[in-house]
Design a protein around this motif. Structure first.
Motif, short mmCIF file in Angstrom:
data_model
loop_
_atom_site.label_atom_id
_atom_site.label_comp_id
_atom_site.label_asym_id
_atom_site.label_seq_id
_atom_site.Cartn_x
_atom_site.Cartn_y
_atom_site.Cartn_z
N ALA A 31 14.16 -27.66 -32.36
CA ALA A 31 12.89 -26.96 -32.16
C ALA A 31 11.75 -27.81 -32.72
O ALA A 31 11.92 -28.53 -33.71
CB ALA A 31 12.92 -25.61 -32.86
N LEU A 32 10.60 -27.72 -32.11
CA LEU A 32 9.43 -28.45 -32.61
C LEU A 32 9.05 -28.00 -34.01
O LEU A 32 8.46 -28.75 -34.77
CB LEU A 32 8.24 -28.27 -31.66
N TYR A 33 9.40 -26.76 -34.36
CA TYR A 33 9.06 -26.23 -35.67
C TYR A 33 10.24 -26.32 -36.64
O TYR A 33 10.32 -25.60 -37.62
CB TYR A 33 8.57 -24.78 -35.55
N LEU A 34 11.17 -27.22 -36.37
CA LEU A 34 12.36 -27.43 -37.19
C LEU A 34 12.01 -27.58 -38.67
O LEU A 34 11.02 -28.20 -39.03
CB LEU A 34 13.05 -28.72 -36.71
N ARG A 35 12.87 -27.00 -39.51
CA ARG A 35 12.76 -27.16 -40.95
C ARG A 35 14.03 -27.85 -41.43
O ARG A 35 15.13 -27.43 -41.11
CB ARG A 35 12.64 -25.79 -41.63
N SER A 36 13.88 -28.92 -42.20
CA SER A 36 15.02 -29.66 -42.71
C SER A 36 14.93 -29.73 -44.23
O SER A 36 13.92 -30.17 -44.77
CB SER A 36 15.05 -31.08 -42.12
N ASP A 37 15.98 -29.27 -44.90
CA ASP A 37 16.03 -29.30 -46.36
C ASP A 37 16.99 -30.40 -46.80
O ASP A 37 18.19 -30.32 -46.55
CB ASP A 37 16.48 -27.96 -46.93
N GLN A 38 16.44 -31.43 -47.44
CA GLN A 38 17.22 -32.55 -47.94
C GLN A 38 17.39 -32.37 -49.45
O GLN A 38 16.40 -32.33 -50.18
CB GLN A 38 16.50 -33.87 -47.66
N ALA A 39 18.62 -32.28 -49.90
CA ALA A 39 18.90 -32.07 -51.32
C ALA A 39 18.64 -33.33 -52.12
O ALA A 39 18.40 -34.41 -51.58
CB ALA A 39 20.36 -31.64 -51.49
N ARG A 43 14.01 -40.51 -51.98
CA ARG A 43 12.79 -40.61 -51.17
C ARG A 43 12.74 -39.62 -50.02
O ARG A 43 11.67 -39.34 -49.50
CB ARG A 43 12.60 -42.03 -50.66
N PHE A 44 13.90 -39.07 -49.60
CA PHE A 44 13.93 -38.14 -48.48
C PHE A 44 14.14 -36.69 -48.91
O PHE A 44 14.20 -35.80 -48.08
CB PHE A 44 15.01 -38.54 -47.48
N SER A 45 14.27 -36.43 -50.20
CA SER A 45 14.52 -35.08 -50.70
C SER A 45 13.34 -34.16 -50.44
O SER A 45 12.20 -34.61 -50.36
CB SER A 45 14.80 -35.12 -52.21
#
Length: 133
Positions: A31-39, A43-45
């Motif tokens: 989805a364009l409104y995607l949410r991604s949680d990086q633990a 640098r990507f958390s």
């Protein structure tokens, strides 16, 4: 059970990371409104919202790893409502570190689109060192 249907991801350079998300009965897109949680503490958390932020983050991951980062195995697809948990193994080389470890990707699907991704690593300290600050 796995199917041969791949998740559609609009940017070919990131396909290597996302190719492992296969679904039993349907194909999903991000989805364009995607949410991604990086633990972790690298640098990507943190939480990244929208394809305008998630796409470049995935591209930067491939840059840092010189294209070596990949999900090498995905199995045990477990669904509960809109959520799918997948046990994964991922590997790559970056910052002089060879990474190979297990994890769990937790994905929420809404209206046939992946809207949220939460990632869990079996050795977060190693992953933090791998990605660096």
């Amino acid at each position: 059970m796995k199917s041969a249907i791949w998740v559609h991801f609009p940017c070919v350079t990131h396909t290597k990371v996302w190719n492992s998300y296969r679904w039993v009965s349907r194909s999903c897109s991000l989805a364009l409104y995607l949410r991604s949680d990086q633990a972790g503490k690298n640098r990507f958390s943190g939480t990244h919202r929208g394809m305008a932020n998630v796409g470049p983050m995935l591209g930067a991951m491939m840059e840092v790893s010189k294209g070596t980062f990949a999900i090498t195995r995905a199995e045990h697809y477990m669904a509960s409502g809109d959520w799918v948990a997948i046990t994964v193994e991922f590997a790559g080389e970056a910052n002089g570190i060879k990474l190979k470890q297990a994890g769990v990707d937790l994905i929420r699907i809404d209206d046939g689109k992946i809207v949220e991704v939460r990632l869990f690593s079996s050795d977060q300290q190693q992953e933090d060192a791998f990605w660096g600050q």
